[in-house]
Structure formats: structure tokens, C-alpha cells
Design a protein around this motif. Structure first.
Motif, PDB file in Angstrom:
ATOM      1  N   GLU A  63       0.827  -1.208   0.000  1.00 37.17           N
ATOM      2  CA  GLU A  63       0.000   0.000   0.000  1.00 37.17           C
ATOM      3  C   GLU A  63       0.860   1.256   0.000  1.00 37.17           C
ATOM      4  OE1 GLU A  63      -0.533  -2.630   1.930  1.00 37.17           O
ATOM      5  OE2 GLU A  63      -2.386  -3.329   0.973  1.00 37.17           O
ATOM      6  N   GLU A  64       1.975   1.247   0.735  1.00 36.66           N
ATOM      7  CA  GLU A  64       2.855   2.412   0.767  1.00 36.66           C
ATOM      8  C   GLU A  64       3.460   2.669  -0.608  1.00 36.66           C
ATOM      9  OE1 GLU A  64       4.388   2.225   5.420  1.00 36.66           O
ATOM     10  OE2 GLU A  64       5.453   1.120   3.850  1.00 36.66           O
ATOM     11  N   LEU A  65       3.871   1.596  -1.285  1.00 33.60           N
ATOM     12  CA  LEU A  65       4.425   1.759  -2.624  1.00 33.60           C
ATOM     13  C   LEU A  65       3.389   2.298  -3.596  1.00 33.60           C
ATOM     14  CD1 LEU A  65       6.722  -1.334  -3.270  1.00 33.60           C
ATOM     15  CD2 LEU A  65       7.384   1.064  -3.159  1.00 33.60           C
ATOM     16  N   GLU A  66       2.159   1.783  -3.486  1.00 30.07           N
ATOM     17  CA  GLU A  66       1.106   2.278  -4.370  1.00 30.07           C
ATOM     18  C   GLU A  66       0.826   3.762  -4.124  1.00 30.07           C
ATOM     19  OE1 GLU A  66      -2.184  -0.333  -3.715  1.00 30.07           O
ATOM     20  OE2 GLU A  66      -1.490  -1.813  -5.182  1.00 30.07           O
ATOM     21  N   ALA A  67       0.862   4.161  -2.863  1.00 25.75           N
ATOM     22  CA  ALA A  67       0.648   5.571  -2.539  1.00 25.75           C
ATOM     23  C   ALA A  67       1.760   6.434  -3.130  1.00 25.75           C
ATOM     24  CB  ALA A  67       0.575   5.754  -1.023  1.00 25.75           C
ATOM     25  N   ILE A  68       3.009   5.978  -3.039  1.00 31.22           N
ATOM     26  CA  ILE A  68       4.139   6.730  -3.578  1.00 31.22           C
ATOM     27  C   ILE A  68       4.023   6.849  -5.090  1.00 31.22           C
ATOM     28  CG2 ILE A  68       6.639   6.657  -3.971  1.00 31.22           C
ATOM     29  CD1 ILE A  68       6.872   5.376  -1.177  1.00 31.22           C
ATOM     30  N   VAL A  69       3.729   5.739  -5.752  1.00 28.57           N
ATOM     31  CA  VAL A  69       3.633   5.744  -7.208  1.00 28.57           C
ATOM     32  C   VAL A  69       2.485   6.640  -7.670  1.00 28.57           C
ATOM     33  CG1 VAL A  69       3.122   4.343  -9.241  1.00 28.57           C
ATOM     34  CG2 VAL A  69       4.678   3.477  -7.496  1.00 28.57           C
ATOM     35  N   SER A  94       3.371  -1.141 -11.781  1.00 29.27           N
ATOM     36  CA  SER A  94       2.178  -0.618 -11.116  1.00 29.27           C
ATOM     37  C   SER A  94       1.106  -0.241 -12.138  1.00 29.27           C
ATOM     38  CB  SER A  94       2.528   0.617 -10.278  1.00 29.27           C
ATOM     39  OG  SER A  94       1.349   1.213  -9.759  1.00 29.27           O
ATOM     40  N   ALA A  95      -0.144  -0.592 -11.808  1.00 31.07           N
ATOM     41  CA  ALA A  95      -1.267  -0.308 -12.706  1.00 31.07           C
ATOM     42  C   ALA A  95      -2.063   0.911 -12.249  1.00 31.07           C
ATOM     43  CB  ALA A  95      -2.187  -1.522 -12.800  1.00 31.07           C
ATOM     44  N   LEU A  96      -1.511   1.702 -11.322  1.00 34.25           N
ATOM     45  CA  LEU A  96      -2.197   2.896 -10.838  1.00 34.25           C
ATOM     46  C   LEU A  96      -1.689   4.116 -11.604  1.00 34.25           C
ATOM     47  CD1 LEU A  96      -2.153   2.278  -6.975  1.00 34.25           C
ATOM     48  CD2 LEU A  96      -3.915   1.680  -8.635  1.00 34.25           C
ATOM     49  N   PHE A  97      -2.619   4.842 -12.218  1.00 39.10           N
ATOM     50  CA  PHE A  97      -2.246   5.997 -13.022  1.00 39.10           C
ATOM     51  C   PHE A  97      -3.078   7.215 -12.622  1.00 39.10           C
ATOM     52  CE2 PHE A  97      -1.355   2.205 -15.522  1.00 39.10           C
ATOM     53  CZ  PHE A  97      -0.040   2.420 -15.894  1.00 39.10           C
ATOM     54  N   ALA A  98      -2.593   8.387 -12.996  1.00 41.59           N
ATOM     55  CA  ALA A  98      -3.299   9.631 -12.689  1.00 41.59           C
ATOM     56  C   ALA A  98      -3.312  10.515 -13.931  1.00 41.59           C
ATOM     57  CB  ALA A  98      -2.635  10.352 -11.524  1.00 41.59           C
ATOM     58  N   PRO A  99      -4.012  10.088 -14.990  1.00 39.92           N
ATOM     59  CA  PRO A  99      -4.029  10.898 -16.221  1.00 39.92           C
ATOM     60  C   PRO A  99      -4.829  12.174 -16.046  1.00 39.92           C
ATOM     61  CG  PRO A  99      -5.589   9.089 -16.394  1.00 39.92           C
ATOM     62  CD  PRO A  99      -4.836   8.885 -15.093  1.00 39.92           C
ATOM     63  N   ARG A 100      -4.486  13.168 -16.825  1.00 38.52           N
ATOM     64  CA  ARG A 100      -5.226  14.428 -16.813  1.00 38.52           C
ATOM     65  C   ARG A 100      -6.236  14.381 -17.957  1.00 38.52           C
ATOM     66  NH1 ARG A 100      -1.883  19.819 -17.551  1.00 38.52           N
ATOM     67  NH2 ARG A 100      -1.095  19.220 -15.515  1.00 38.52           N
ATOM     68  N   TRP A 101      -7.501  14.192 -17.595  1.00 40.59           N
ATOM     69  CA  TRP A 101      -8.536  14.026 -18.618  1.00 40.59           C
ATOM     70  C   TRP A 101      -8.850  15.342 -19.310  1.00 40.59           C
ATOM     71  CZ3 TRP A 101      -8.952   9.261 -19.894  1.00 40.59           C
ATOM     72  CH2 TRP A 101      -8.816   8.247 -18.936  1.00 40.59           C
ATOM     73  N   HIS A 102      -8.916  16.415 -18.556  1.00 40.10           N
ATOM     74  CA  HIS A 102      -9.216  17.726 -19.123  1.00 40.10           C
ATOM     75  C   HIS A 102      -7.986  18.609 -18.893  1.00 40.10           C
ATOM     76  CE1 HIS A 102     -13.343  16.399 -19.477  1.00 40.10           C
ATOM     77  NE2 HIS A 102     -13.334  16.081 -18.204  1.00 40.10           N
ATOM     78  N   ALA A 103      -7.172  18.730 -19.911  1.00 40.54           N
ATOM     79  CA  ALA A 103      -5.898  19.439 -19.760  1.00 40.54           C
ATOM     80  C   ALA A 103      -6.108  20.906 -19.409  1.00 40.54           C
ATOM     81  CB  ALA A 103      -5.086  19.329 -21.047  1.00 40.54           C
ATOM     82  N   VAL A 104      -5.522  21.315 -18.305  1.00 37.23           N
ATOM     83  CA  VAL A 104      -5.504  22.721 -17.901  1.00 37.23           C
ATOM     84  C   VAL A 104      -4.045  23.093 -17.717  1.00 37.23           C
ATOM     85  CG1 VAL A 104      -6.195  24.412 -16.182  1.00 37.23           C
ATOM     86  CG2 VAL A 104      -7.730  22.518 -16.742  1.00 37.23           C
ATOM     87  N   GLU A 105      -3.526  23.911 -18.611  1.00 38.67           N
ATOM     88  CA  GLU A 105      -2.111  24.251 -18.564  1.00 38.67           C
ATOM     89  C   GLU A 105      -1.780  24.985 -17.276  1.00 38.67           C
ATOM     90  OE1 GLU A 105       0.399  23.366 -20.550  1.00 38.67           O
ATOM     91  OE2 GLU A 105      -1.100  22.103 -21.526  1.00 38.67           O
ATOM     92  N   PRO A 106      -0.727  24.555 -16.557  1.00 36.72           N
ATOM     93  CA  PRO A 106      -0.352  25.256 -15.324  1.00 36.72           C
ATOM     94  C   PRO A 106       0.142  26.660 -15.616  1.00 36.72           C
ATOM     95  CG  PRO A 106       1.325  23.649 -15.928  1.00 36.72           C
ATOM     96  CD  PRO A 106       0.160  23.431 -16.861  1.00 36.72           C
TER      97      PRO A 106
END
Length: 230
Positions: free
Chosen positions: A76-82, A122-134
Motif C-alpha cells: 500500500e505504501e508503494l502504491e501511494a508513492i507511485v 504498477s497499474a495505478l495511473f493519474a491521467p489528466r482528462w481535461h488538460a488545464v495548462e499550469p
């Protein structure tokens, strides 16, 4: 982490990437330090167990087999880090995104083989579905928050009304579609929250504000809790 500890990590990374000896002057220029400081840092790494071959005028090379002490994490710690680093890499400004990727590589590099495989597959991802340029000034803002400097902003509210303010930034929230800045506003004499996408321009004044950042955070939290009770 102290400035010297950070520098030693960068030096170790530089040596780890090299397949051939690298001259001290080249390393010193890369790290932005004097040759004398570079030599002291080499000695410090050797004292911590790094097998670094070489001498002044010849060059230095990290011999194969040296690893930082292995770190152990639960699944769980590794998944949180990734997931956390991937979210930052996807949603933050390019400078912070690159730092997130480097941090994950550094952690992965000192993991035992079985844990390293868990990260790499790892199969956990965080894609940006609606791109908002920083916003382009985000790195300057993050540095101002770290340093405790005041910043001058040109701001437009929800109605499009413009104003210039000097604020004391102390916290920032990265949401999926917008970034929020918490600061003490000199014009209002109170805490205010600003949407990053409504900041037209931002300038770090280089002037320290007269209160510690952690003190501002405490007062801000107290006031937020009091408003909830009221």
C-alpha cells in the motif's frame, strides 16, 4: 533535508549516471560549487560507504555495486508513492513534474528487486482528462512560499474587476482543474484565497514577510475551524 545533504544526493546521482571517470572540475561546475567543496563532498560520500575511485586531477567514478541502504515499503505504501508522484507529474507545473519523476526514480533505484518490480509494473495511473495548462509563474510562487517572500500580483476577481496586491503566500492547493493560493493580503489585512487562473501576473519581491510561514498556517487553520463552529 539540509542543503549539504541535498547536494550529496545530487553528486551521487551524477556519479551513478557516469560510465567513465569524470573530472572534479566538471562535477563542481555541474553542481555549482567550488572544487574545494566538491573534494569535501567526495570524502563525505566515501565516509558513508560509497566506493568512489579516483583522485584530484584524475577524475572520479562510482564503482558498481554501491547502493544506498535498501528501503522497505508495504504494498500500500508503494502504491501511494507511485500514485502520488504520477499525479504530481500529470497535474503540476513542468519543474515540479520533473522533480516528481526524479524522486520516483531515486526511490525505485534503491529498492530491492521484488519491490522495484512492483513499482515498474504498477497499474495505478493519474491521467489528466481535461488538460488545464499550469500557470507559468507557479515555480516562482513555490519558491516564494518556501523562502517566505512577499509577492506582488495582478488579480481579476470573478466579475473581472482587476486589482494589484502584495500578499504573503504560505500554502497552495492543487485541485484537478484549478489551483488555489492561500495568503495574507496586505490590502485587506486578512487571509484571502486566490484562484491561480485569475492571477494575471506574479512577481517575487525578494522581501521576507515579517511572520513565519508555519505561524501563518496555524492562524489560518484556527480561523477556518472557528468559522465552521460559528
Amino acid at each position: 533535508m539540509t542543503q549539504r545533504a541535498t547536494r550529496l544526493l545530487y553528486l551521487l546521482d551524477e556519479l551513478r549516471r557516469r560510465r567513465k571517470p569524470v573530472r572534479g572540475a566538471q562535477l563542481a561546475e555541474r553542481l555549482g560549487v567550488s572544487l574545494r567543496t566538491l573534494y569535501r563532498d567526495i570524502d563525505a560520500l566515501r565516509g558513508q560507504g560509497a566506493d568512489i575511485a579516483g583522485d584530484p586531477g584524475i577524475g572520479y567514478q562510482l564503482r558498481a555495486g554501491f547502493l544506498l541502504p535498501q528501503m522497505m515499503f508495504s504494498a500500500e505504501e508503494l502504491e501511494a508513492i507511485v500514485l502520488g508522484t504520477r499525479w504530481v507529474a500529470s497535474h503540476a507545473d513542468p519543474e515540479l513534474a520533473a522533480a516528481a519523476n526524479t524522486a520516483l526514480e531515486r526511490v525505485t533505484g534503491v529498492l530491492p528487486e521484488t519491490l522495484r518490480l512492483q513499482v515498474e509494473t504498477s497499474a495505478l495511473f493519474a491521467p489528466r482528462w481535461h488538460a488545464v495548462e499550469p500557470e507559468p509563474w507557479l515555480p516562482a510562487l513555490r519558491r516564494a512560499i518556501r523562502a517566505g517572500n512577499t509577492v506582488r500580483i495582478q488579480y481579476r476577481d470573478a466579475a473581472g474587476q482587476g486589482s494589484e496586491r502584495v500578499i504573503w503566500p504560505f500554502a497552495m492547493a492543487f485541485l484537478s482543474e484549478v489551483r488555489l493560493l492561500a495568503a495574507w493580503c496586505e490590502m485587506r489585512g486578512d487571509f484571502r484565497h486566490f484562484r491561480a487562473d485569475r492571477v494575471v501576473s506574479l512577481e517575487d519581491t525578494g522581501i521576507r514577510y515579517p511572520e513565519q510561514r508555519h505561524s501563518l498556517l496555524k492562524r489560518w487553520n484556527r480561523e477556518r475551524l472557528q468559522r465552521r463552529k460559528d
